[in-house]
Scaffold this motif. Structure first.
Motif, mmCIF file in Angstrom:
data_model
loop_
_atom_site.group_PDB
_atom_site.id
_atom_site.type_symbol
_atom_site.label_atom_id
_atom_site.label_comp_id
_atom_site.label_asym_id
_atom_site.label_seq_id
_atom_site.Cartn_x
_atom_site.Cartn_y
_atom_site.Cartn_z
ATOM 1 N N UNK A 1 0.839 -1.203 0.000
ATOM 2 C CA UNK A 1 0.000 0.000 0.000
ATOM 3 C C UNK A 1 0.875 1.255 0.000
ATOM 4 N N UNK A 2 1.904 1.254 0.863
ATOM 5 C CA UNK A 2 2.816 2.407 0.912
ATOM 6 C C UNK A 2 3.532 2.547 -0.443
ATOM 7 N N UNK A 3 3.967 1.412 -0.993
ATOM 8 C CA UNK A 3 4.670 1.441 -2.272
ATOM 9 C C UNK A 3 3.790 1.925 -3.412
ATOM 10 N N UNK A 4 2.468 1.772 -3.262
ATOM 11 C CA UNK A 4 1.571 2.152 -4.349
ATOM 12 C C UNK A 4 1.050 3.573 -4.208
ATOM 13 N N UNK A 5 1.146 4.145 -3.014
ATOM 14 C CA UNK A 5 0.510 5.452 -2.808
ATOM 15 C C UNK A 5 1.493 6.583 -2.563
ATOM 16 N N UNK A 6 2.772 6.270 -2.296
ATOM 17 C CA UNK A 6 3.713 7.328 -1.904
ATOM 18 C C UNK A 6 4.233 8.071 -3.126
ATOM 19 N N UNK A 7 3.340 8.831 -3.762
ATOM 20 C CA UNK A 7 3.732 9.617 -4.930
ATOM 21 C C UNK A 7 4.556 10.819 -4.505
ATOM 22 N N UNK A 8 5.538 11.158 -5.340
ATOM 23 C CA UNK A 8 6.253 12.414 -5.128
ATOM 24 C C UNK A 8 7.325 12.348 -4.064
ATOM 25 N N UNK A 9 7.899 11.182 -3.837
ATOM 26 C CA UNK A 9 8.989 11.075 -2.874
ATOM 27 C C UNK A 9 8.472 11.241 -1.452
ATOM 28 N N UNK A 10 9.377 11.498 -0.511
ATOM 29 C CA UNK A 10 8.951 11.650 0.873
ATOM 30 C C UNK A 10 8.294 10.398 1.407
ATOM 31 N N UNK A 11 8.850 9.233 1.032
ATOM 32 C CA UNK A 11 8.257 7.963 1.468
ATOM 33 C C UNK A 11 8.230 7.869 2.996
ATOM 34 N N UNK A 12 9.188 8.580 3.641
ATOM 35 C CA UNK A 12 9.280 8.474 5.100
ATOM 36 C C UNK A 12 7.971 8.851 5.778
ATOM 37 N N UNK A 13 7.335 9.928 5.285
ATOM 38 C CA UNK A 13 6.076 10.372 5.889
ATOM 39 C C UNK A 13 4.995 9.296 5.736
ATOM 40 N N UNK A 14 4.965 8.659 4.570
ATOM 41 C CA UNK A 14 3.989 7.588 4.343
ATOM 42 C C UNK A 14 4.284 6.395 5.254
ATOM 43 N N UNK A 15 5.589 6.097 5.421
ATOM 44 C CA UNK A 15 5.967 4.980 6.288
ATOM 45 C C UNK A 15 5.504 5.242 7.720
ATOM 46 N N UNK A 16 5.742 6.463 8.196
ATOM 47 C CA UNK A 16 5.387 6.772 9.579
ATOM 48 C C UNK A 16 3.884 6.657 9.779
ATOM 49 N N UNK A 17 3.106 7.214 8.858
ATOM 50 C CA UNK A 17 1.657 7.187 9.072
ATOM 51 C C UNK A 17 1.131 5.760 8.960
ATOM 52 N N UNK A 18 1.720 4.943 8.098
ATOM 53 C CA UNK A 18 1.249 3.567 7.974
ATOM 54 C C UNK A 18 1.681 2.683 9.139
ATOM 55 N N UNK B 1 10.809 8.459 -13.330
ATOM 56 C CA UNK B 1 10.814 7.693 -12.088
ATOM 57 C C UNK B 1 10.442 8.520 -10.874
ATOM 58 N N UNK B 2 10.676 9.838 -10.952
ATOM 59 C CA UNK B 2 10.323 10.696 -9.813
ATOM 60 C C UNK B 2 8.813 10.827 -9.661
ATOM 61 N N UNK B 3 8.072 10.472 -10.717
ATOM 62 C CA UNK B 3 6.614 10.549 -10.621
ATOM 63 C C UNK B 3 6.017 9.248 -10.102
ATOM 64 N N UNK B 4 6.801 8.162 -10.154
ATOM 65 C CA UNK B 4 6.272 6.864 -9.719
ATOM 66 C C UNK B 4 6.257 6.798 -8.195
ATOM 67 N N UNK B 5 5.315 6.045 -7.615
ATOM 68 C CA UNK B 5 5.305 5.881 -6.158
ATOM 69 C C UNK B 5 6.389 4.899 -5.733
ATOM 70 N N UNK B 6 6.655 4.857 -4.426
ATOM 71 C CA UNK B 6 7.623 3.889 -3.891
ATOM 72 C C UNK B 6 9.043 4.382 -3.988
ATOM 73 N N UNK B 7 10.024 3.462 -3.832
ATOM 74 C CA UNK B 7 11.434 3.838 -3.866
ATOM 75 C C UNK B 7 11.739 4.590 -5.168
ATOM 76 N N UNK B 8 12.495 5.707 -5.067
ATOM 77 C CA UNK B 8 12.582 6.587 -6.235
ATOM 78 C C UNK B 8 13.673 6.193 -7.233
ATOM 79 N N UNK B 9 14.184 4.964 -7.133
ATOM 80 C CA UNK B 9 15.161 4.522 -8.132
ATOM 81 C C UNK B 9 14.632 3.350 -8.955
ATOM 82 N N UNK B 10 13.311 3.153 -8.942
ATOM 83 C CA UNK B 10 12.776 1.988 -9.658
ATOM 84 C C UNK B 10 12.960 2.117 -11.164
ATOM 85 N N UNK B 11 13.409 3.300 -11.626
ATOM 86 C CA UNK B 11 13.683 3.449 -13.062
ATOM 87 C C UNK B 11 14.754 2.480 -13.550
#
Lengths: 188, 172
Positions: free
Chosen positions: A21-38, B52-62
Motif C-alpha cells: 500500500x505504501x509502495x503504491x501510494x507514496x507519490x512524489x517522494x517523501x516515502x518516510x512520511x507515508x511509512x510513519x503514518x502507515x 521515475x520521480x513521478x512513480x510511487x515507492x522507492x525513487x530509483x525503480x527506473x
C-alpha cells in the motif's frame, strides 16, 4: 520504560500488504512520511522512538531509505521473511509501473511531443533535487566543517571526476574522524 | 553475448554508493550505463530518471527499465536483485547489530560525519544531471520555478513534475 514493549504481532501477509500500500501510494517522494503514518499511526507496529531509531540506521547505511526501512521494520516484526515481505511489497508497484513506462518510452519516446514533455520533466527534477538538498542541509548541517565536507564532495566528483566511491570513503572517513567521540565539553 | 553479468556487476556496485539516496550514485550510473556499456543515451537516462520521480515507492525503480531494455524481463529482475540485494543484506545485519551496539560512541560520529557527505554527493549527482537537463533559459526557468515553489509551499512534487511535462509539451 521498565517494561519492554510487547512484541507487536503481524503476519507476513499483513506486512506485505501494508508495504504494498505504501509502495503504491507514496507519490512524489517523501516515502518516510507515508511509512510513519502507515507503520506507527495506522498499524501501531512501532512507536515513534523506534521509528526514528530505525530511520537513523537507514540513513547511515548505503541503500534507499524506503527499502532499508522495509527491511528493518520487516525484520523487527517477522525476521528475515518479514524483511523480504516488506521489501517486495514496497518495490512492486513502482517497479511494475516503471517497467511499463520503460517499455512505452522505448517504443514512443522519440515522438516530438514526448521529447518536449520529458524535457520539462527533467528540468523540474533538477529543481526537486535541489530543494531536497537544501531542506536536508538546513536540517543536518550545523557546523562550518559540514559546509567544507559538502564542498569537497561536490568538487571531487564534478570538478576532478573522482569516483563516487573514492569521495565517499575519503570524505566519509575524514568527516567521521572530525566528529570522533570526545570527552564531554570538548566537542568541535 | 549475454549482458546479465555486466548488469549484475554495475548495479551491485552502484548499490553501495547510494548513501543518503539514489542520486549519490547518479554520476557513476551515467558513466557506467551510458559511456562504458552504451545501454542507453544520456538523454534517455535523464528522461527515465525524471519519469521515475513521478512513480510511487522507492525513487530509483527506473533502473528496472534499464534492465528490461538490455535483457528483457530477466534483466529487469536481475537489476532489482543486484541493486537492492547488497544494501538490503547490510541493513539486515547492521539492524540486528545496532541494538547490541547500544551506546557505542562512534555510532553518532558516523551519523554526524555521513550527513554532509551524503548531501555533497546529492548535490554532485544533481550537477551532473543538470548538465544535460538544464540547457537554456526555458529549462533553467522550469528548474528554478520548481525549486522555489517547493521551498515556499507544501505541495506534492509529483504534481509539479506533471505540470512541467505539460509546460514542456506546450513550449519546446
Amino acid at each position: 520504560m521498565t517494561n519492554p514493549p510487547a512484541a507487536p504481532s503481524a503476519t507476513l501477509l499483513q506486512i506485505f500488504r501494508e508495504f504494498l500500500l505504501i509502495g503504491a501510494t507514496s507519490f512524489g517522494g517523501g516515502v518516510v512520511a507515508y511509512l510513519r503514518s502507515g507503520l506507527v499511526e495506522k498499524r501501531g507496529w512501532l512507536d515513534d522512538r523506534s521509528f526514528v531509531e530505525l530511520l537513523s540506521i537507514s540513513q547511515s547505511l548505503p541503500g534507499l531509505n524506503s527499502t532499508n526501512m522495509a527491511i528493518l521494520v520487516g525484520d523487527r516484526l517477522k525476521g528475515t521473511r518479514g524483511a523480504l515481505a516488506g521489501f517486495v511489497g514496497i518495490c512492486l508497484p513502482g517497479g511494475i509501473l516503471m517497467l511499463l513506462v520503460g517499455m512505452l518510452f522505448h517504443e514512443h519516446g522519440d515522438y516530438p511531443l514526448a521529447t518536449a514533455a520529458l524535457k520539462g520533466v527533467a528540468a523540474a527534477a533538477v529543481g526537486l533535487i535541489l530543494a531536497t538538498a537544501l531542506q536536508l542541509g538546513r536540517k543536518s548541517l550545523g557546523h562550518v566543517a559540514d559546509v567544507v565536507f559538502v564542498a569537497v564532495a561536490v568538487i571531487g566528483v564534478n570538478r576532478f571526476h573522482l569516483s563516487v566511491l573514492t569521495v565517499l570513503l575519503v570524505v566519509g572517513v575524514l568527516a567521521t574522524l572530525w566528529y570522533r567521540p570526545r570527552p564531554a565539553g570538548s566537542a568541535p | 553475448m549475454s549482458q546479465i553479468p555486466a548488469l549484475v556487476r554495475v548495479f551491485a556496485y552502484l548499490s553501495l554508493l547510494t548513501v543518503g539516496g539514489g542520486m549519490a550514485a547518479f554520476p557513476e550510473l551515467k558513466i557506467l550505463t551510458v559511456d562504458v556499456h552504451h545501454w542507453l543515451t544520456f538523454p534517455q537516462l535523464i528522461h527515465l530518471y525524471s519519469l521515475g520521480q513521478m512513480a510511487p515507492g522507492p525513487n530509483m525503480m527506473m533502473i528496472v527499465a534499464i534492465g528490461e531494455w538490455v535483457a528483457g524481463l530477466l534483466g529487469a529482475l536481475v537489476v532489482v536483485v543486484a541493486f537492492f540485494g547488497p544494501t538490503s543484506i547490510l541493513a539486515l545485519l547492521v539492524g540486528r547489530l545496532w541494538i547490541r551496539l547500544g551506546k557505542w560512541p562512534w555510532r553518532e560520529s558516523i551519523q554526524l560525519g555521513l550527513a554532509p557527505v551524503s548531501i555533497g554527493l546529492l548535490l554532485a549527482g544533481c550537477l551532473s544531471f543538470a548538465r544535460e537537463a538544464v540547457v537554456g533559459l526555458e529549462t533553467a526557468s522550469i528548474a528554478a520555478a520548481t525549486f522555489l515553489i517547493l521551498l515556499r509551499w507544501k505541495i506534492n512534487p509529483a504534481l509539479l513534475i506533471l505540470a512541467a511535462a505539460v509546460v514542456g509539451a506546450l513550449t519546446f
